[in-house]
Design a protein around this motif. Structure first.
Motif, PDB file in Angstrom:
ATOM      1  N   LYS A   1      14.482   0.316  10.247  1.00 38.23           N
ATOM      2  CA  LYS A   1      13.049   0.528  10.028  1.00 38.23           C
ATOM      3  C   LYS A   1      12.766   0.248   8.555  1.00 38.23           C
ATOM      4  N   PRO A   2      11.494   0.056   8.196  1.00 37.38           N
ATOM      5  CA  PRO A   2      11.194  -0.180   6.773  1.00 37.38           C
ATOM      6  C   PRO A   2      11.755   0.952   5.899  1.00 37.38           C
ATOM      7  N   LEU A   3      12.384   0.579   4.811  1.00 37.09           N
ATOM      8  CA  LEU A   3      12.978   1.580   3.926  1.00 37.09           C
ATOM      9  C   LEU A   3      11.877   2.404   3.256  1.00 37.09           C
ATOM     10  N   PRO A   4      12.058   3.731   3.177  1.00 40.17           N
ATOM     11  CA  PRO A   4      11.013   4.623   2.656  1.00 40.17           C
ATOM     12  C   PRO A   4      11.013   4.730   1.133  1.00 40.17           C
ATOM     13  N   PHE A   5      11.130   3.603   0.453  1.00 37.99           N
ATOM     14  CA  PHE A   5      11.179   3.583  -1.003  1.00 37.99           C
ATOM     15  C   PHE A   5      10.179   2.562  -1.542  1.00 37.99           C
ATOM     16  N   ARG A   6       9.751   2.761  -2.791  1.00 37.34           N
ATOM     17  CA  ARG A   6       8.811   1.842  -3.437  1.00 37.34           C
ATOM     18  C   ARG A   6       9.475   0.498  -3.753  1.00 37.34           C
ATOM     19  N   ASP A   7       8.678  -0.531  -3.883  1.00 38.90           N
ATOM     20  CA  ASP A   7       9.176  -1.828  -4.327  1.00 38.90           C
ATOM     21  C   ASP A   7       9.835  -1.660  -5.695  1.00 38.90           C
ATOM     22  N   GLY A   8      11.050  -2.183  -5.836  1.00 38.51           N
ATOM     23  CA  GLY A   8      11.759  -2.122  -7.108  1.00 38.51           C
ATOM     24  C   GLY A   8      12.120  -0.733  -7.586  1.00 38.51           C
ATOM     25  N   GLN A   9      12.175   0.241  -6.701  1.00 33.19           N
ATOM     26  CA  GLN A   9      12.437   1.630  -7.097  1.00 33.19           C
ATOM     27  C   GLN A   9      13.829   1.810  -7.706  1.00 33.19           C
ATOM     28  N   PHE A  10      14.802   1.009  -7.266  1.00 34.85           N
ATOM     29  CA  PHE A  10      16.183   1.171  -7.723  1.00 34.85           C
ATOM     30  C   PHE A  10      16.633  -0.053  -8.509  1.00 34.85           C
ATOM     31  N   GLU A  11      17.277   0.178  -9.631  1.00 34.65           N
ATOM     32  CA  GLU A  11      17.811  -0.939 -10.413  1.00 34.65           C
ATOM     33  C   GLU A  11      18.931  -1.634  -9.649  1.00 34.65           C
ATOM     34  N   THR A  12      19.800  -0.861  -9.057  1.00 35.25           N
ATOM     35  CA  THR A  12      20.930  -1.404  -8.302  1.00 35.25           C
ATOM     36  C   THR A  12      20.941  -0.789  -6.914  1.00 35.25           C
ATOM     37  N   VAL A  13      21.103  -1.626  -5.903  1.00 35.93           N
ATOM     38  CA  VAL A  13      21.226  -1.180  -4.517  1.00 35.93           C
ATOM     39  C   VAL A  13      22.564  -1.702  -3.999  1.00 35.93           C
ATOM     40  N   THR A  14      23.331  -0.810  -3.393  1.00 36.86           N
ATOM     41  CA  THR A  14      24.578  -1.225  -2.760  1.00 36.86           C
ATOM     42  C   THR A  14      24.467  -0.992  -1.265  1.00 36.86           C
ATOM     43  N   CYS A  15      25.084  -1.868  -0.514  1.00 39.17           N
ATOM     44  CA  CYS A  15      25.069  -1.761   0.947  1.00 39.17           C
ATOM     45  C   CYS A  15      26.475  -2.147   1.418  1.00 39.17           C
ATOM     46  N   PHE A  16      27.265  -1.146   1.739  1.00 41.63           N
ATOM     47  CA  PHE A  16      28.662  -1.365   2.102  1.00 41.63           C
ATOM     48  C   PHE A  16      28.871  -1.214   3.600  1.00 41.63           C
ATOM     49  N   GLU A  17      29.380  -2.271   4.232  1.00 37.23           N
ATOM     50  CA  GLU A  17      29.790  -2.224   5.635  1.00 37.23           C
ATOM     51  C   GLU A  17      28.652  -1.800   6.569  1.00 37.23           C
ATOM     52  N   VAL A  18      27.459  -2.345   6.380  1.00 33.49           N
ATOM     53  CA  VAL A  18      26.300  -2.003   7.193  1.00 33.49           C
ATOM     54  C   VAL A  18      25.743  -3.221   7.928  1.00 33.49           C
ATOM     55  N   LEU A  19      25.663  -4.355   7.259  1.00 33.71           N
ATOM     56  CA  LEU A  19      25.001  -5.533   7.832  1.00 33.71           C
ATOM     57  C   LEU A  19      25.539  -5.924   9.201  1.00 33.71           C
ATOM     58  N   GLU A  20      26.823  -5.741   9.408  1.00 33.09           N
ATOM     59  CA  GLU A  20      27.421  -6.135  10.687  1.00 33.09           C
ATOM     60  C   GLU A  20      27.024  -5.200  11.838  1.00 33.09           C
TER      61      GLU A  20
ATOM     62  N   ASN B   1      19.980  -5.524  -9.279  1.00 34.93           N
ATOM     63  CA  ASN B   1      21.265  -5.864  -8.662  1.00 34.93           C
ATOM     64  C   ASN B   1      21.302  -5.450  -7.190  1.00 34.93           C
ATOM     65  N   LEU B   2      21.719  -6.365  -6.336  1.00 38.63           N
ATOM     66  CA  LEU B   2      21.956  -6.045  -4.928  1.00 38.63           C
ATOM     67  C   LEU B   2      23.404  -6.390  -4.636  1.00 38.63           C
ATOM     68  N   ILE B   3      24.182  -5.371  -4.297  1.00 38.20           N
ATOM     69  CA  ILE B   3      25.623  -5.528  -4.073  1.00 38.20           C
ATOM     70  C   ILE B   3      25.896  -5.283  -2.594  1.00 38.20           C
ATOM     71  N   LEU B   4      26.473  -6.273  -1.929  1.00 36.95           N
ATOM     72  CA  LEU B   4      26.740  -6.187  -0.492  1.00 36.95           C
ATOM     73  C   LEU B   4      28.224  -6.319  -0.207  1.00 36.95           C
ATOM     74  N   SER B   5      28.649  -5.676   0.857  1.00 36.29           N
ATOM     75  CA  SER B   5      30.025  -5.789   1.318  1.00 36.29           C
ATOM     76  C   SER B   5      30.016  -5.846   2.841  1.00 36.29           C
ATOM     77  N   VAL B   6      30.731  -6.799   3.386  1.00 33.35           N
ATOM     78  CA  VAL B   6      30.900  -6.902   4.842  1.00 33.35           C
ATOM     79  C   VAL B   6      32.379  -7.169   5.137  1.00 33.35           C
ATOM     80  N   PRO B   7      32.866  -6.692   6.264  1.00 30.47           N
ATOM     81  CA  PRO B   7      34.288  -6.898   6.576  1.00 30.47           C
ATOM     82  C   PRO B   7      34.541  -8.263   7.216  1.00 30.47           C
ATOM     83  N   ASN B   8      35.556  -8.919   6.805  1.00 35.58           N
ATOM     84  CA  ASN B   8      36.071 -10.129   7.467  1.00 35.58           C
ATOM     85  C   ASN B   8      35.026 -11.103   7.962  1.00 35.58           C
ATOM     86  N   CYS B   9      34.089 -11.485   7.129  1.00 35.79           N
ATOM     87  CA  CYS B   9      33.079 -12.382   7.644  1.00 35.79           C
ATOM     88  C   CYS B   9      33.408 -13.827   7.606  1.00 35.79           C
TER      89      CYS B   9
END
Length: 84
Positions: free
Chosen positions: A38-57, A76-84
């Motif tokens: 669902k749409p994230l409940p945060f303001r545009d540009g609210q966070f300097e760095t966003v990390t998303c680990f093992e979620v996209l899959e 900064n947007l830092i992403l991690s996915v397993p074995n892609c």
């Protein structure tokens, strides 16, 4: 967790997950339940760095999630996915 480590180094941090974990109860200021399909409940540009680990899959429309993550990120947007 990464959030606890960040806070001990005087870095502001907020952890999000679709479910609440036992360890969160004592630090509700550091953790929030969020459904990334669902749409994230945060303001545009609210966070300097966003990390998303093992979620996209785990989501059906990863491009929508990526757009939401980018929207709330100001630097900064830092992403991690397993074995892609």
């Amino acid at each position: 967790t990464y959030v606890h480590r960040a806070v001990t180094q005087n870095i502001q941090a907020l952890g999000c997950d679709i479910q609440e974990f036992e360890g969160w109860r004592s630090r509700r200021d550091l953790f929030q339940m969020v459904d990334v399909t669902k749409p994230l409940p945060f303001r545009d540009g609210q966070f300097e760095t966003v990390t998303c680990f093992e979620v996209l899959e785990h989501v059906q429309n990863s491009s929508e999630l990526l757009a939401s993550l980018w929207r709330v990120c100001s630097k900064n947007l830092i992403l991690s996915v397993p074995n892609c």
